[in-house]
Structures are given as structure tokens and as C-alpha cells.
Scaffold this motif. Structure first.
Motif, PDB file in Angstrom:
ATOM      1  N   GLY A   1      26.804  43.720  41.826  1.00  0.00           N
ATOM      2  CA  GLY A   1      26.268  42.369  41.978  1.00  0.00           C
ATOM      3  C   GLY A   1      26.312  41.599  40.682  1.00  0.00           C
ATOM      4  N   VAL A   2      26.492  40.266  40.778  1.00  0.00           N
ATOM      5  CA  VAL A   2      26.621  39.438  39.579  1.00  0.00           C
ATOM      6  C   VAL A   2      25.335  38.699  39.236  1.00  0.00           C
ATOM      7  CG1 VAL A   2      29.095  39.125  39.938  1.00  0.00           C
ATOM      8  CG2 VAL A   2      27.502  37.444  40.896  1.00  0.00           C
ATOM      9  N   THR A   3      24.303  38.858  40.071  1.00  0.00           N
ATOM     10  CA  THR A   3      23.022  38.232  39.778  1.00  0.00           C
ATOM     11  C   THR A   3      22.015  39.318  39.402  1.00  0.00           C
ATOM     12  OG1 THR A   3      22.398  38.331  42.119  1.00  0.00           O
ATOM     13  CG2 THR A   3      23.423  36.300  41.320  1.00  0.00           C
TER      14      THR A   3
ATOM     15  N   ASP B   1      29.059  41.543  51.836  1.00  0.00           N
ATOM     16  CA  ASP B   1      29.154  41.251  50.409  1.00  0.00           C
ATOM     17  C   ASP B   1      29.804  39.896  50.183  1.00  0.00           C
ATOM     18  OD1 ASP B   1      28.091  43.072  48.507  1.00  0.00           O
ATOM     19  OD2 ASP B   1      29.486  44.591  49.237  1.00  0.00           O
ATOM     20  N   SER B   2      29.155  39.090  49.371  1.00  0.00           N
ATOM     21  CA  SER B   2      29.789  37.851  48.944  1.00  0.00           C
ATOM     22  C   SER B   2      30.995  38.191  48.074  1.00  0.00           C
ATOM     23  CB  SER B   2      28.796  37.010  48.137  1.00  0.00           C
ATOM     24  OG  SER B   2      29.431  35.893  47.578  1.00  0.00           O
ATOM     25  N   MET B   3      32.018  37.333  48.110  1.00  0.00           N
ATOM     26  CA  MET B   3      33.214  37.586  47.307  1.00  0.00           C
ATOM     27  C   MET B   3      32.896  37.714  45.830  1.00  0.00           C
ATOM     28  SD  MET B   3      36.062  35.141  49.137  1.00  0.00           S
ATOM     29  CE  MET B   3      37.275  35.420  47.849  1.00  0.00           C
ATOM     30  N   VAL B   4      31.857  37.013  45.361  1.00  0.00           N
ATOM     31  CA  VAL B   4      31.540  37.065  43.933  1.00  0.00           C
ATOM     32  C   VAL B   4      31.055  38.439  43.509  1.00  0.00           C
ATOM     33  CG1 VAL B   4      31.033  34.602  43.759  1.00  0.00           C
ATOM     34  CG2 VAL B   4      29.180  36.200  44.268  1.00  0.00           C
ATOM     35  N   ASN B   5      30.603  39.252  44.487  1.00  0.00           N
ATOM     36  CA  ASN B   5      30.093  40.588  44.175  1.00  0.00           C
ATOM     37  C   ASN B   5      31.112  41.694  44.421  1.00  0.00           C
ATOM     38  OD1 ASN B   5      27.498  39.663  43.485  1.00  0.00           O
ATOM     39  ND2 ASN B   5      26.877  39.635  45.632  1.00  0.00           N
ATOM     40  N   LEU B   6      32.361  41.326  44.692  1.00  0.00           N
ATOM     41  CA  LEU B   6      33.379  42.308  45.046  1.00  0.00           C
ATOM     42  C   LEU B   6      34.420  42.453  43.941  1.00  0.00           C
ATOM     43  CD1 LEU B   6      34.031  41.364  48.782  1.00  0.00           C
ATOM     44  CD2 LEU B   6      32.758  43.344  47.922  1.00  0.00           C
ATOM     45  N   ASP B   7      35.045  43.606  43.917  1.00  0.00           N
ATOM     46  CA  ASP B   7      36.155  43.880  43.003  1.00  0.00           C
ATOM     47  C   ASP B   7      37.395  44.202  43.827  1.00  0.00           C
ATOM     48  OD1 ASP B   7      34.659  43.862  40.382  1.00  0.00           O
ATOM     49  OD2 ASP B   7      33.535  45.430  41.432  1.00  0.00           O
ATOM     50  N   ASP B   8      38.555  44.209  43.156  1.00  0.00           N
ATOM     51  CA  ASP B   8      39.792  44.579  43.844  1.00  0.00           C
ATOM     52  C   ASP B   8      39.745  46.062  44.215  1.00  0.00           C
ATOM     53  OD1 ASP B   8      40.671  42.032  43.564  1.00  0.00           O
ATOM     54  OD2 ASP B   8      41.942  42.422  41.820  1.00  0.00           O
TER      55      ASP B   8
ATOM     56  N   LEU C   1      40.203  39.767  50.622  1.00  0.00           N
ATOM     57  CA  LEU C   1      39.468  38.630  51.167  1.00  0.00           C
ATOM     58  C   LEU C   1      39.980  37.309  50.611  1.00  0.00           C
ATOM     59  CD1 LEU C   1      35.736  39.780  51.285  1.00  0.00           C
ATOM     60  CD2 LEU C   1      37.335  39.517  53.165  1.00  0.00           C
ATOM     61  N   ARG C   2      40.254  37.288  49.304  1.00  0.00           N
ATOM     62  CA  ARG C   2      40.729  36.045  48.694  1.00  0.00           C
ATOM     63  C   ARG C   2      42.085  35.650  49.275  1.00  0.00           C
ATOM     64  NH1 ARG C   2      38.826  33.519  43.543  1.00  0.00           N
ATOM     65  NH2 ARG C   2      40.355  31.920  43.015  1.00  0.00           N
ATOM     66  N   ARG C   3      42.919  36.623  49.574  1.00  0.00           N
ATOM     67  CA  ARG C   3      44.228  36.326  50.149  1.00  0.00           C
ATOM     68  C   ARG C   3      44.071  35.691  51.539  1.00  0.00           C
ATOM     69  NH1 ARG C   3      46.430  40.580  48.725  1.00  0.00           N
ATOM     70  NH2 ARG C   3      45.978  41.891  50.539  1.00  0.00           N
ATOM     71  N   ILE C   4      43.164  36.232  52.352  1.00  0.00           N
ATOM     72  CA  ILE C   4      42.930  35.656  53.681  1.00  0.00           C
ATOM     73  C   ILE C   4      42.425  34.226  53.564  1.00  0.00           C
ATOM     74  CG2 ILE C   4      41.500  35.829  55.758  1.00  0.00           C
ATOM     75  CD1 ILE C   4      41.477  38.878  55.321  1.00  0.00           C
ATOM     76  N   VAL C   5      41.443  34.017  52.681  1.00  0.00           N
ATOM     77  CA  VAL C   5      40.868  32.685  52.514  1.00  0.00           C
ATOM     78  C   VAL C   5      41.911  31.708  51.965  1.00  0.00           C
ATOM     79  CG1 VAL C   5      39.141  31.359  51.242  1.00  0.00           C
ATOM     80  CG2 VAL C   5      38.518  33.565  52.262  1.00  0.00           C
ATOM     81  N   SER C   6      42.665  32.133  50.961  1.00  0.00           N
ATOM     82  CA  SER C   6      43.662  31.246  50.347  1.00  0.00           C
ATOM     83  C   SER C   6      44.727  30.834  51.357  1.00  0.00           C
ATOM     84  CB  SER C   6      44.327  31.946  49.155  1.00  0.00           C
ATOM     85  OG  SER C   6      43.378  32.230  48.159  1.00  0.00           O
ATOM     86  N   ARG C   7      45.164  31.771  52.208  1.00  0.00           N
ATOM     87  CA  ARG C   7      46.185  31.450  53.201  1.00  0.00           C
ATOM     88  C   ARG C   7      45.663  30.465  54.241  1.00  0.00           C
ATOM     89  NH1 ARG C   7      49.955  35.801  53.877  1.00  0.00           N
ATOM     90  NH2 ARG C   7      50.574  36.493  51.778  1.00  0.00           N
ATOM     91  N   ALA C   8      44.348  30.492  54.481  1.00  0.00           N
ATOM     92  CA  ALA C   8      43.756  29.581  55.468  1.00  0.00           C
ATOM     93  C   ALA C   8      43.762  28.135  54.975  1.00  0.00           C
ATOM     94  CB  ALA C   8      42.332  30.015  55.802  1.00  0.00           C
ATOM     95  N   PHE C   9      43.798  27.946  53.651  1.00  0.00           N
ATOM     96  CA  PHE C   9      43.829  26.596  53.085  1.00  0.00           C
ATOM     97  C   PHE C   9      45.269  26.081  53.102  1.00  0.00           C
ATOM     98  CE2 PHE C   9      39.680  27.834  51.536  1.00  0.00           C
ATOM     99  CZ  PHE C   9      38.977  26.641  51.552  1.00  0.00           C
TER     100      PHE C   9
ATOM    101  N   LEU D   1      28.428  31.640  50.779  1.00  0.00           N
ATOM    102  CA  LEU D   1      28.929  31.355  49.438  1.00  0.00           C
ATOM    103  C   LEU D   1      29.334  29.893  49.315  1.00  0.00           C
ATOM    104  CD1 LEU D   1      29.849  32.371  46.624  1.00  0.00           C
ATOM    105  CD2 LEU D   1      32.057  32.922  47.668  1.00  0.00           C
ATOM    106  N   LEU D   2      30.042  29.383  50.330  1.00  0.00           N
ATOM    107  CA  LEU D   2      30.463  27.978  50.302  1.00  0.00           C
ATOM    108  C   LEU D   2      29.260  27.045  50.225  1.00  0.00           C
ATOM    109  CD1 LEU D   2      33.349  27.396  52.881  1.00  0.00           C
ATOM    110  CD2 LEU D   2      33.441  27.104  50.410  1.00  0.00           C
TER     111      LEU D   2
END
Length: 417
Positions: A83-85, A99-106, A112-120, A253-254
Motif C-alpha cells: 500500500g502507498v498510504t 486493490d487500487s492500481m496505485v497499490n499494485l506492482d507488475d 490492469l494498466r494495459r486494459i485501461v489504456s486500451r479502453a481510452f 480511484l478515478l
């Protein structure tokens, strides 16, 4: 935290007299006093170790620009989990809410970031940019009509919230209910009484909000529409899409991060441009040429997120300081953005500052803010609408801040036009 057997952390310099970043009282000091304390810390030979009064856990404070960047861009050593907090989210909370993306590692974070980025998609981004202007026009219309007194409630919080809801496809009838849950979930961020109050409380509100989003996700899987929720739950990126928990965590998170940070930057920006009429005159003298620089300087000067925490995954040397596995470090973006080694006259507000390598959206690396482009667009469009239609718009007092070690939150800001 003590060092594991066989390793030993480098001795760190003592904190300057009266400076204790782990004491809730420090975060209730006037901003100028805290800025002076961070300036003292930056002048020391290395990072100082403090102890959180609330948790009893020690941490190293990274206050220099170069150290914050180095830690941000070495994610295999400075990990975000668990966790980052502070305190970190309990394991049962992470199991229940995801888990929020900010609390995750590769690799999980990258997936998750790839799925979200492709959706944009370009189409979605174009539609969102058009929507920002429509929402900004409506908000300014309502300001003229109703003449509200609080800039945060009427303007700064309203724009990012409505834009994100439109982008996600949240029905109008559910927005006020969700907003109430967001406010409950994030109301304890900051400092109160004798202890730090941080994100992670208001769990019942968070649960209610995520139930609403999960239901929307199930509906969009059956009947997709042209919105971000549909894109996220029907995506097929290497056979993956967001499940209900992941969708709820991303939406949280958003809303908590995207809405809160943008609203705070917008409010701080209005007050900065009011306090510095020369900078406002520069901006309005050539708005198109200078609004980009103005937004970057507002974000640098106000730094909406003060700090994030990392855990050291392996023994590591950081600028001559030996860190050991398991230690906690805190990346103080607010201090890095006033680093005299990087910024000339760092306390000055200068919309022509160039270069401006601020860390207001993070220090780079995999956790650089996914919403940075959206936040910049929202600020540019709203300020254009406000300052061209209401040329006398200004704050009428200092922002009412919520004392916090985590974010630079504005409770309210009185304004007039």
C-alpha cells in the motif's frame, strides 16, 4: 523497522529541531512553516528517518527531487504493495474491495494498466474533450445564474465529477448518491485530533459505492453502450477484462483521486492567480500561448498529492544512503517540487517557468498519473471559460484547507466576480 539479519541501514542524519513529519501536529502548521521545514531537510546529507505516531512504524523521508524521481523510476526496488498510504490497507479490505492500481506492482499493475489504456480509444478521448467544454459552459452558466459563494462546491468539484461520470456512463439519477458515498469515503483524509487520518476509512460508504458500480458493470456486459464502463468490462486484452472488484477499485480511484486532485488544483489555481495579478495579466495577455505553462505551474506550486509511500523490496543504495529490504520510504512530491537544486526561486509562482520538471503527476515510472492528460484539459478549458466570461472572477480569501499529510485538500474557497 529494524534491518533484516545480515544487513544494516546507513545511519541517517538527525532531523532539524522541531521537525517531525510523523507527528500529526506538523501537518497542522501553517504552510510557510512546513515549507521551511522541508527546505531544511533538503539541505541535509541524506534522508531523515521518522516514526509515524499513529502506527509506530519508521520511514525514510525522500524530500529531494532527484531521490523522488529515482525511487519512482526504480519500481522493482521501491514497490507499491502492500500500500502507498499510511497505514496501509488491511488485507481483508483489499480482499473485499480489490486493490487500487496505485497499490499494485507488475505484472498485475501492468496488466490492469494495459486494459485501461486500451479502453481510452481515440474516439473516447475526442468525445471526452468535447464533453469537458459542454460541462464547463453549463457550470459557468449556473455560476452567473445562482451566484454561489464557494468555488469548490460550485465549480472546482463539479467539473471533474461530471466529466468522469459522463465518461464512465453513470446515469444521472445515480450521481448524487455516488457523490455522497465518495465524500463519506474520503472525508477522513488528513489530520484530526491527535492522530493522522488517512484514506481507508469510510468503508461502508466505499462498499455502497462499489455495489452500484458493480451493478452497472453487470448491466453493461449484457448490453454494452458507448462508454468507458462498457469498454472496460467487455475488453479482450489477452483474454482479460476488468472483473467487478477491479472495476469498482478503478472507479473509486478515478473518483477519489481524479476528482479530488483536479478540484484542489483548480481551487488553488484561482487563489494563486488572484494573489498574483501580474501572472494573471500575463495569462490573459495571450491565453492560448500561456495557459499550458500556467497549468503546469499551478500543479507544481500546489502539488495536490503531497506524498506516496513505497516499500524497499531489496537492499539498495540511494544517493549514498543504504536502504535495506523491508524499509518504508515516503516520496514527498510537495518537497521535490520546491527543490532549489531544480527550480529557480521555487517558492515563486511563475507561469512562464521553463523548464518545469515538476512531479505533480508523479515522478515517472509505471505509476505516473494515468489521468494527467484529462486533468490538464479540464483545467485549461474551465479557466478559459471562467476568465473570458467572468473577467473579474477572483477569490475573496485564503482557501480553507483540511490539514493532511496526504493531499493538499481545499475544503472551500470563497469567490466573487
Amino acid at each position: 523497522m529494524s534491518a533484516p539479519a545480515g544487513t544494516q541501514a546507513t545511519a541517517t542524519p538527525p532531523a532539524p529541531a522541531g521537525v517531525d513529519l510523523g507527528d500529526p501536529g506538523f501537518w497542522r502548521l501553517p504552510e510557510a512553516d512546513r515549507a521551511a521545514a522541508f527546505a531544511e531537510l533538503r539541505r541535509l546529507d541524506g534522508p531523515v528517518r521518522f516514526t509515524h505516531r499513529a502506527t509506530g512504524r519508521s520511514f525514510l523521508a525522500l524530500v529531494r527531487h532527484t531521490d523522488v524521481v529515482a525511487a519512482s523510476r526504480t519500481p522493482e526496488v521501491f514497490i507499491s504493495g502492500p500500500g502507498v498510504t499510511t497505514p496501509e490497507p488491511a488485507r481483508w479490505v483489499r480482499t473485499l474491495f480489490g486493490d487500487s492500481m496505485v497499490n499494485l506492482d507488475d505484472p498485475h499493475h501492468a496488466d490492469l494498466r494495459r486494459i485501461v489504456s486500451r479502453a481510452f480509444t481515440p474516439r473516447l478521448i475526442s468525445r471526452v474533450e468535447q464533453d469537458i467544454r459542454r460541462v464547463a459552459v453549463r457550470i459557468v452558466d449556473e455560476v452567473v445564474d445562482r451566484r454561489p459563494e464557494d468555488f469548490v462546491a460550485a465549480v472546482a468539484a463539479e467539473l471533474p465529477y461530471q466529466v468522469i461520470c459522463n465518461m464512465m456512463g453513470v446515469p444521472e439519477r445515480q450521481r448524487r448518491q455516488i457523490l455522497a458515498q465518495v465524500n463519506h469515503a474520503s472525508e477522513h483524509t488528513g489530520v484530526a485530533r491527535s492522530r493522522l487520518r488517512v484514506p481507508g476509512r469510510g468503508l461502508r460508504a466505499l462498499a455502497r459505492m462499489q455495489l452500484v458500480i458493480a451493478a452497472l458493470g453487470r448491466e453493461r456486459r449484457r448490453r454494452p453502450t458507448d462508454d468507458l464502463i462498457s469498454a472496460l468490462v467487455t475488453a479482450d486484452i489477452d483474454g482479460r477484462h476488468l472483473n467487478s472488484r477491479e472495476l469498482g477499485a478503478f472507479f473509486s480511484l478515478l473518483l477519489v483521486a481524479g476528482v479530488e486532485t483536479t478540484r484542489n488544483a483548480l481551487a488553488h489555481g484561482l487563489h494563486l492567480l488572484t494573489r498574483h495579478p501580474d501572472q494573471r495579466a500575463l495569462l490573459m495577455g495571450d491565453f492560448d500561448a500561456r495557459i499550458g505553462g500556467a497549468v503546469e505551474e499551478i500543479v507544481r506550486h500546489s502539488t495536490p498529492i503531497i506524498q506516496f509511500r513505497r516499500t524497499v523490496a531489496a537492499d539498495h543504495d540511494l544517493g549514498g544512503t543504504r536502504l535495506v529490504q523491508g524499509e518504508k520510504v515516503v516520496l514527498f512530491f510537495a518537497s521535490a517540487n520546491r527543490d532549489e537544486a531544480v527550480f529557480t526561486e521555487p517558492d515563486a509562482f511563475d507561469i512562464t517557468r521553463s523548464p518545469n520538471p515538476h512531479l505533480g503527476f508523479g515522478g515517472g515510472g509505471p505509476h505516473f498519473c494515468l489521468g494527467a492528460h484529462l486533468a490538464r484539459q479540464e483545467m485549461k478549458v474551465l479557466y478559459r471559460e471562467l476568465f473570458t466570461r467572468l473577467p473579474e472572477l477572483r477569490s475573496t480569501g485564503a482557501p480553507a484547507l483540511i490539514p493532511s499529510s496526504f493531499d493538499h485538500r481545499v475544503r472551500s474557497l470563497r469567490f466573487t466576480f
